[in-house]
Design a protein around this motif. Structure first.
Motif, mmCIF file in Angstrom:
data_model
loop_
_atom_site.group_PDB
_atom_site.id
_atom_site.type_symbol
_atom_site.label_atom_id
_atom_site.label_comp_id
_atom_site.label_asym_id
_atom_site.label_seq_id
_atom_site.Cartn_x
_atom_site.Cartn_y
_atom_site.Cartn_z
ATOM 1 N N LEU A 168 -34.216 -32.533 1.391
ATOM 2 C CA LEU A 168 -35.482 -33.254 1.282
ATOM 3 C C LEU A 168 -36.583 -32.531 2.041
ATOM 4 O O LEU A 168 -37.752 -32.567 1.640
ATOM 5 N N LEU A 169 -36.225 -31.859 3.140
ATOM 6 C CA LEU A 169 -37.225 -31.065 3.863
ATOM 7 C C LEU A 169 -37.688 -29.878 3.022
ATOM 8 O O LEU A 169 -38.869 -29.523 3.031
ATOM 9 N N ALA A 170 -36.746 -29.265 2.290
ATOM 10 C CA ALA A 170 -37.131 -28.172 1.397
ATOM 11 C C ALA A 170 -38.072 -28.677 0.307
ATOM 12 O O ALA A 170 -39.053 -28.006 -0.049
ATOM 13 N N LEU A 171 -37.797 -29.878 -0.222
ATOM 14 C CA LEU A 171 -38.686 -30.476 -1.215
ATOM 15 C C LEU A 171 -40.054 -30.784 -0.613
ATOM 16 O O LEU A 171 -41.086 -30.608 -1.267
ATOM 17 N N ALA A 172 -40.058 -31.248 0.631
ATOM 18 C CA ALA A 172 -41.334 -31.517 1.309
ATOM 19 C C ALA A 172 -42.144 -30.233 1.458
ATOM 20 O O ALA A 172 -43.379 -30.240 1.324
ATOM 21 N N SER A 173 -41.464 -29.128 1.713
ATOM 22 C CA SER A 173 -42.183 -27.854 1.830
ATOM 23 C C SER A 173 -42.773 -27.453 0.484
ATOM 24 O O SER A 173 -43.863 -26.860 0.428
ATOM 25 N N VAL A 174 -42.088 -27.780 -0.632
ATOM 26 C CA VAL A 174 -42.627 -27.496 -1.963
ATOM 27 C C VAL A 174 -43.931 -28.264 -2.177
ATOM 28 O O VAL A 174 -44.922 -27.715 -2.678
ATOM 29 N N LEU A 175 -43.943 -29.531 -1.770
ATOM 30 C CA LEU A 175 -45.155 -30.334 -1.913
ATOM 31 C C LEU A 175 -46.294 -29.771 -1.063
ATOM 32 O O LEU A 175 -47.451 -29.721 -1.504
ATOM 33 N N CYS A 176 -45.967 -29.326 0.145
ATOM 34 C CA CYS A 176 -47.000 -28.765 1.024
ATOM 35 C C CYS A 176 -47.549 -27.451 0.467
ATOM 36 O O CYS A 176 -48.757 -27.188 0.536
ATOM 37 N N VAL A 177 -46.670 -26.630 -0.089
ATOM 38 C CA VAL A 177 -47.124 -25.375 -0.686
ATOM 39 C C VAL A 177 -48.007 -25.665 -1.899
ATOM 40 O O VAL A 177 -48.979 -24.946 -2.164
ATOM 41 N N THR A 178 -47.693 -26.725 -2.623
ATOM 42 C CA THR A 178 -48.518 -27.115 -3.763
ATOM 43 C C THR A 178 -49.937 -27.464 -3.309
ATOM 44 O O THR A 178 -50.928 -27.027 -3.917
ATOM 45 N N VAL A 179 -50.040 -28.247 -2.232
ATOM 46 C CA VAL A 179 -51.358 -28.565 -1.668
ATOM 47 C C VAL A 179 -52.062 -27.285 -1.221
ATOM 48 O O VAL A 179 -53.256 -27.095 -1.465
ATOM 49 N N ARG A 180 -51.311 -26.402 -0.586
ATOM 50 C CA ARG A 180 -51.869 -25.135 -0.125
ATOM 51 C C ARG A 180 -52.451 -24.332 -1.280
ATOM 52 O O ARG A 180 -53.566 -23.819 -1.213
ATOM 53 N N ASP A 181 -51.697 -24.227 -2.386
ATOM 54 C CA ASP A 181 -52.159 -23.433 -3.515
ATOM 55 C C ASP A 181 -53.334 -24.088 -4.238
ATOM 56 O O ASP A 181 -54.218 -23.403 -4.764
ATOM 57 N N LEU A 182 -53.349 -25.420 -4.287
ATOM 58 C CA LEU A 182 -54.483 -26.102 -4.905
ATOM 59 C C LEU A 182 -55.761 -25.858 -4.096
ATOM 60 O O LEU A 182 -56.837 -25.659 -4.659
ATOM 61 N N ALA A 183 -55.629 -25.886 -2.780
ATOM 62 C CA ALA A 183 -56.789 -25.593 -1.933
ATOM 63 C C ALA A 183 -57.272 -24.165 -2.176
ATOM 64 O O ALA A 183 -58.477 -23.902 -2.251
ATOM 65 N N ALA A 184 -56.329 -23.231 -2.322
ATOM 66 C CA ALA A 184 -56.702 -21.838 -2.573
ATOM 67 C C ALA A 184 -57.414 -21.682 -3.906
ATOM 68 O O ALA A 184 -58.339 -20.876 -4.043
ATOM 69 N N ARG A 185 -57.012 -22.464 -4.903
ATOM 70 C CA ARG A 185 -57.647 -22.374 -6.215
ATOM 71 C C ARG A 185 -59.119 -22.792 -6.174
ATOM 72 O O ARG A 185 -59.908 -22.356 -7.006
ATOM 73 N N ARG A 186 -59.467 -23.647 -5.236
ATOM 74 C CA ARG A 186 -60.837 -24.160 -5.162
ATOM 75 C C ARG A 186 -61.746 -23.290 -4.304
ATOM 76 O O ARG A 186 -62.954 -23.538 -4.233
ATOM 77 N N MET A 187 -61.185 -22.269 -3.650
ATOM 78 C CA MET A 187 -61.999 -21.423 -2.785
ATOM 79 C C MET A 187 -62.880 -20.471 -3.596
ATOM 80 O O MET A 187 -62.560 -20.112 -4.727
ATOM 81 N N SER A 188 -63.975 -20.047 -2.990
ATOM 82 C CA SER A 188 -64.879 -19.097 -3.640
ATOM 83 C C SER A 188 -64.186 -17.763 -3.858
ATOM 84 O O SER A 188 -63.387 -17.321 -3.028
ATOM 85 N N ARG A 189 -64.529 -17.117 -4.961
ATOM 86 C CA ARG A 189 -63.886 -15.832 -5.263
ATOM 87 C C ARG A 189 -64.233 -14.753 -4.243
ATOM 88 O O ARG A 189 -63.468 -13.831 -4.027
ATOM 89 N N GLY A 190 -65.390 -14.871 -3.611
ATOM 90 C CA GLY A 190 -65.800 -13.851 -2.653
ATOM 91 C C GLY A 190 -65.183 -13.995 -1.280
ATOM 92 O O GLY A 190 -65.398 -13.146 -0.406
ATOM 93 N N LEU A 191 -64.400 -15.046 -1.069
ATOM 94 C CA LEU A 191 -63.779 -15.267 0.241
ATOM 95 C C LEU A 191 -62.647 -14.263 0.442
ATOM 96 O O LEU A 191 -61.714 -14.195 -0.365
ATOM 97 N N PRO A 192 -62.692 -13.447 1.514
ATOM 98 C CA PRO A 192 -61.644 -12.433 1.723
ATOM 99 C C PRO A 192 -60.273 -13.057 1.917
ATOM 100 O O PRO A 192 -60.106 -14.020 2.669
ATOM 101 N N SER A 193 -59.277 -12.516 1.227
ATOM 102 C CA SER A 193 -57.911 -13.023 1.338
ATOM 103 C C SER A 193 -57.378 -12.923 2.762
ATOM 104 O O SER A 193 -56.669 -13.810 3.248
#
Length: 315
Positions: A168-193
């Protein structure tokens, strides 16, 4: 000598003639290999070094190296907008939670089992993108995602004899990574990685440092020091290869090579830790990978019709 030189020139020419997608695929495969070796190094540390101490020491090394890379590339001069600043904060918090959940599960489960569960990330990101970002999601991909989640249940097997709460902790990490990637999708393209990665590294290191005050510290044995150095080097290499891969090739092509991590985890689990997943776990992993590849293939076809910016995805 001339013949050898001619052959060498032909070989070099073929290497230079590789398409962007091929080079991106090679870089992504290298990234996933490096990340998984880092996971193996961290798991090997679990018998001699407390979790928060290991994460703090690794994070300190990664932060220093990312700081240097960001400075050398001019990323430190960039000032994010207020919107990007909040997205960086959200992504960093999700990264902290994901690291805590994932490493706790990794320290207590076979590496291949944890890695197999993580293969659901492309499915959860696609579903969350449709639910929260209004991205298109047809019935074919929705069916594939549903089948993929059935594969997750085969691995976790809630209520079954082999069930462990750490799944269940591994599944929780999947959910957190999903939030992380969604936040990254909304960032400006000019923001340095590198700036985004540096913020995440600092956040994880600070959180681990605070946790280590309550968990305690132990002297670092020589073997553990080498394992920690390996983890630091491989996680940085994984990040650099990953960012390069995403910037070179098409996302729909390159992202499919994320699944190399499962193959590497199976090999390392058997060779280093003597673990081999059960038949049900392997079947679940096969279902997840198959549906994930189908989902990525559908996304690639849609992008050809409706091109969209490549999102910033960091592991």
């Amino acid at each position: 000598m001339r013949l050898a030189g001619a052959r060498g020139g032909c070989y070099t020419g073929r290497m230079l003639a590789l398409s962007d997608n091929t080079r991106g695929a090679i870089l992504m495969a290298g990234s996933m290999t490096a990340f998984t070796i880092n996971d193996a190094c961290m798991k090997a540390l679990s018998s001699s070094v407390p979790l928060f101490e290991a994460v703090f020491l690794r994070g300190s090394g990664v932060t220093v190296m990312l700081l240097f890379l960001a400075w050398a590339s001019g990323g430190l001069r960039h000032r994010p907008s207020a919107r990007d600043g909040w997205l960086i904060l959200l992504r960093t918090c999700a990264e902290i939670a994901a690291a805590g959940f994932f490493l706790t599960a990794l320290f207590n489960m076979p590496i291949a089992n944890v890695t197999a569960i993580l293969q659901a990330i492309p499915l959860t990101v696609s579903l969350a993108g449709a639910l929260f970002l209004g991205e298109a999601l047809g019935w074919r991909r929705l069916t594939a995602i549903t089948v993929g989640f059935a594969g997750v249940l085969l691995i976790v097997r809630p209520g079954g004899e082999g069930f462990t709460g750490h799944s269940l902790l591994a599944l929780a990490s999947v959910l957190c990574v999903t939030v992380r990637d969604l936040a990254a999708r909304r960032m400006s393209r000019g923001l340095p990685s590198l700036s985004v990665a540096l913020a995440a590294a600092v956040g994880v290191t600070i959180a681990a440092g605070i946790g280590s005050l309550f968990q305690g510290w132990v002297p670092l044995p020589p073997v553990a020091a080498l394992q920690l150095a390996g983890a630091t080097g491989f996680v940085l290499a994984g990040y650099v290869f990953s960012v390069s891969a995403m910037r070179i090739g098409e996302l729909g092509v390159v992202a499919q090579f994320r699944y190399v991590s499962l193959l590497v985890a199976l090999i390392l689990g058997l060779a280093v830790f003597g673990d081999w997943p059960s038949g049900l776990t392997l079947a679940g992993a096969a279902v997840i990978v198959g549906t994930g590849l189908f989902t990525l293939s559908r996304e690639r076809k849609l992008r050809r019709v409706h091109p969209s910016p490549v999102p910033l995805r960091l592991r």
